[in-house]
Every structure is written in structure tokens, then in C-alpha cells.
Design an enzyme around this catalytic site. Structure first.
Site, PDB file in Angstrom:
ATOM      1  N   ASP A 127      48.973  47.975  41.928  1.00 11.70           N
ATOM      2  CA  ASP A 127      48.163  47.981  43.148  1.00 11.70           C
ATOM      3  C   ASP A 127      48.310  46.637  43.846  1.00 11.70           C
ATOM      4  O   ASP A 127      48.710  45.643  43.237  1.00 11.70           O
ATOM      5  CB  ASP A 127      46.678  48.237  42.812  1.00 11.70           C
ATOM      6  CG  ASP A 127      45.842  48.317  44.087  1.00 11.70           C
ATOM      7  OD1 ASP A 127      46.252  49.037  45.019  1.00 11.70           O
ATOM      8  OD2 ASP A 127      44.810  47.634  44.187  1.00 11.70           O
ATOM      9  N   SER A 128      47.944  46.618  45.119  1.00  8.79           N
ATOM     10  CA  SER A 128      47.983  45.367  45.880  1.00  8.79           C
ATOM     11  C   SER A 128      46.939  44.370  45.360  1.00  8.79           C
ATOM     12  O   SER A 128      47.048  43.184  45.633  1.00  8.79           O
ATOM     13  CB  SER A 128      47.726  45.670  47.356  1.00  8.79           C
ATOM     14  OG  SER A 128      46.502  46.364  47.500  1.00  8.79           O
TER      15      SER A 128
ATOM     16  N   CYS B  64      48.167  52.193  44.651  1.00 12.82           N
ATOM     17  CA  CYS B  64      47.924  51.757  46.033  1.00 12.82           C
ATOM     18  C   CYS B  64      48.436  52.820  47.013  1.00 12.82           C
ATOM     19  O   CYS B  64      49.609  53.205  46.961  1.00 12.82           O
ATOM     20  CB  CYS B  64      48.666  50.437  46.255  1.00 12.82           C
ATOM     21  SG  CYS B  64      48.435  49.758  47.895  1.00 12.82           S
TER      22      CYS B  64
ATOM     23  N   GLU C 205      34.695  45.097  48.301  1.00 15.14           N
ATOM     24  CA  GLU C 205      34.958  43.868  47.534  1.00 15.14           C
ATOM     25  C   GLU C 205      33.724  42.969  47.496  1.00 15.14           C
ATOM     26  O   GLU C 205      33.540  42.195  46.562  1.00 15.14           O
ATOM     27  CB  GLU C 205      36.189  43.145  48.091  1.00 15.14           C
ATOM     28  CG  GLU C 205      37.410  44.023  47.877  1.00 15.14           C
ATOM     29  CD  GLU C 205      38.724  43.302  47.702  1.00 15.14           C
ATOM     30  OE1 GLU C 205      38.766  42.072  47.841  1.00 15.14           O
ATOM     31  OE2 GLU C 205      39.725  43.997  47.428  1.00 15.14           O
TER      32      GLU C 205
ATOM     33  N   CYS D   4      42.611  55.410  50.046  1.00 13.67           N
ATOM     34  CA  CYS D   4      42.645  53.973  49.763  1.00 13.67           C
ATOM     35  C   CYS D   4      41.941  53.758  48.432  1.00 13.67           C
ATOM     36  O   CYS D   4      40.926  54.409  48.146  1.00 13.67           O
ATOM     37  CB  CYS D   4      41.922  53.221  50.878  1.00 13.67           C
ATOM     38  SG  CYS D   4      41.724  51.463  50.558  1.00 13.67           S
TER      39      CYS D   4
ATOM     40  N   HIS E   2      40.013  51.621  47.268  1.00 17.01           N
ATOM     41  CA  HIS E   2      38.626  51.146  47.235  1.00 17.01           C
ATOM     42  C   HIS E   2      37.594  52.233  47.522  1.00 17.01           C
ATOM     43  O   HIS E   2      36.429  52.095  47.158  1.00 17.01           O
ATOM     44  CB  HIS E   2      38.430  50.049  48.274  1.00 17.01           C
ATOM     45  CG  HIS E   2      39.126  48.767  47.957  1.00 17.01           C
ATOM     46  ND1 HIS E   2      40.486  48.694  47.783  1.00 17.01           N
ATOM     47  CD2 HIS E   2      38.640  47.506  47.787  1.00 17.01           C
ATOM     48  CE1 HIS E   2      40.814  47.431  47.525  1.00 17.01           C
ATOM     49  NE2 HIS E   2      39.719  46.694  47.514  1.00 17.01           N
TER      50      HIS E   2
HETATM   51  N1  DGL Z   1      45.196  49.125  47.683  1.00 14.48           N
HETATM   52  C1  DGL Z   1      45.220  49.351  49.115  1.00 14.48           C
HETATM   53  C2  DGL Z   1      45.398  50.853  49.392  1.00 14.48           C
HETATM   54  O1  DGL Z   1      45.066  51.703  48.582  1.00 14.48           O
HETATM   55  C3  DGL Z   1      43.975  48.807  49.799  1.00 14.48           C
HETATM   56  C4  DGL Z   1      43.901  47.306  49.874  1.00 14.48           C
HETATM   57  C5  DGL Z   1      45.041  46.694  50.685  1.00 14.48           C
HETATM   58  O2  DGL Z   1      45.026  46.784  51.930  1.00 14.48           O
HETATM   59  O3  DGL Z   1      45.927  46.133  50.068  1.00 14.48           O
HETATM   60  O4  DGL Z   1      45.901  51.210  50.428  1.00 14.48           O
END
Ligand code: DGL
Length: 247
Positions: free
Chosen positions: A7-8, A70, A150, A180, A182
Site C-alpha cells: 500500500d502507499s 492500494c 488518518e 480507497c 481508508h
Molecule cells: N492507499 C490509497 C488508495 O487506496 C489512499 C491513500 C493515497 O492516496 O495514497 O487509493
């Protein structure tokens, strides 16, 4: 079975939570690119470059599979990751499309997709759903949800205004794709906002369903090992993991 989850940043922990709950793997190596998050506001080439670097990192482990938690990376970089990986790479967008299609019998169902700016701009969910004959699609980027989660703001005035800001002109959908990492943490609030009839599609549960249906995963591992890596401040990631995974 040993997998890498990419993930990012920290958001992919929502996917790890589903994987742990369903005990599909013996060992999970999580890598969050916390030094360079967010990806959702970056352009395609940057996202692809970072994703290929993650594949290189995972080559330090003998993995059976890489799960891209992600949505932004899944939308843009899956084929490039597959080209440089030595194991299968699966992403949450394909899984989310299939989970939606499996859950909705009526092709005229109204589906709302939310995600980062990049994910929504990619049209990846729409294209997948259109191939399966779903036509009644709306999508909207909802990037403010990321910093709110967050900050651990899961309800209250700021969130209510943000929901109103994004959804005031939207029809109540039959299904809402949480595109997403989150957004599952806002499930309760989103369900209350749209009502019980709206089905929420969660990337983590969608990946589990995908592995069980498409890869015939059935074996359970009672006590999976977890290792966390981050490009910046891995201790902070481990602390959040403790909180989110075992809360
Ligand atoms: N993990 C990213 C997603 O699911 C969200 C956070 C980001 O913008 O890196 O798209």
C-alpha cells in the site's frame, strides 16, 4: 503461503485485517510507502514507478503472491507490476468489481464509486463494471476522507459537512464501492448516511472473496505471521497496525 501486501501507506491495513480474519495466509509481509504517501494525488507515471520499486523490495522475500491493497496502484500499475514480479500480483479493483457484480443481480443497479482523485480519474472501476453490463454508474473523488481517517475522525461535525459536500447531489446508490483503503474505517458513518439498503463494497472482503472464488483458496492458517515494513518510520506503522488490526 506467504504474501506481500503493498500500500502507499497505512490504509492497506484494512485489507490485512480481512486477510487475517479469514486466515488465508501463513505469513504476511506488509510494505507501506509511508515516505511518499499519498499516491492518490500523483500522476500515472509516478505511481507506476513507485509500484515497480515495491515489487523490487518484495524480491527480498520468497513470496507466493503480492496483493495490492492500494486502489490507486491497482487502478494504474498492475500490469507493470506483473511484468517485473516473479509471482502473481492481484489488485483490489478487479476484486471489487467482481464482488459488486456477485452481489447485485440487477444490471440496472445504481452504483456509486468513491476513491482518490487518481483512482476516479482512471475510470478503472467503471470500465470493469461496464464490461459486466452495469451502466448506471456514478463516481466521485472523495480525497478529504483520507486525512480525516488518518486523524481518526470517524464521526462528528467535520465528517458530516464533508459527507454533505461530496454527496449532496448524489442519488442514494444500491451499492457504494469504497474505492480507497481508508474508507472501510468510515463504513458505519457512510452506512448511516445512505441508509441500510445501500450495500458497501469493502476492498479487503472483496480480495478474500476473489481469492476464494478465483484462486480456490480454502486452506486456513491458524496463526499467521505478520511483518511490517515502511519506507519511513516503520515504528509508527507498527503502532497503528496494533491499533487497527486488533481493535
Ligand atoms: N492507499 C490509497 C488508495 O487506496 C489512499 C491513500 C493515497 O492516496 O495514497 O487509493
Amino acid at each position: 503461503m506467504k504474501i506481500g501486501v503493498f500500500d502507499s501507506g497505512i490504509g492497506g491495513l484494512t485489507v490485512v485485517k480481512s486477510l487475517l480474519h479469514h486466515q488465508l495466509f501463513e505469513e504476511i509481509i506488509y510494505f507501506g510507502d509511508t515516505a511518499r504517501v499519498p499516491y492518490g494525488s500523483k500522476d500515472k507515471n509516478t505511481i507506476i514507478r513507485y509500484a515497480i520499486e515495491a515489487v523490487e523490495f518484495f524480491k527480498n522475500f520468497e513470496l507466493d503472491m503480492i496483493v495490492v491493497a492500494c486502489n490507486t496502484v491497482s487502478a494504474y500499475a498492475l500490469s507493470e507490476m506483473r511484468e517485473s514480479a516473479t509471482c502473481p500480483v492481484i489488485g483490489v479493483v478487479d476484486a471489487g468489481v467482481l464482488a459488486t457484480a456477485n452481489a447485485l443481480k440487477d444490471k440496472k443497479s445504481n452504483i456509486l464509486i468513491i476513491g482518490t482523485k487518481a483512482t476516479i480519474a482512471s475510470n478503472a472501476y467503471e470500465e470493469g463494471l461496464k464490461k459486466l453490463q452495469f451502466q448506471n454508474l456514478q463516481s466521485t473523488p472523495t480525497p478529504l476522507f483520507v486525512p480525516l481517517v488518518e486523524e481518526e475522525i470517524f464521526d462528528g461535525d467535520i465528517l458530516t459537512s464533508t459527507l454533505h459536500h461530496y454527496f449532496k447531489n448524489k442519488k442514494t446508490p444500491d451499492a457504494l464501492i469504497l474505492g480507497c483503503t481508508h474508507f472501510p474505517l468510515l463504513s458505519k458513518t457512510l452506512q448511516n448516511y445512505f441508509g441500510e439498503k445501500t450495500l458497501l463494497i469493502h476492498s479487503g472482503d472483496a480480495i478474500v472473496e476473489f481469492l476464494e472464488k478465483e484462486f480456490y483458496f480454502s486452506k486456513k492458517y491458524r496463526d499467521p505471521k505478520l511483518k511490517f515494513f515502511a519506507s519511513e518510520n516503520p515504528d509508527a506503522l507498527r503502532k497503528i497496525a496494533q491499533k487497527w488490526l486488533y481493535a
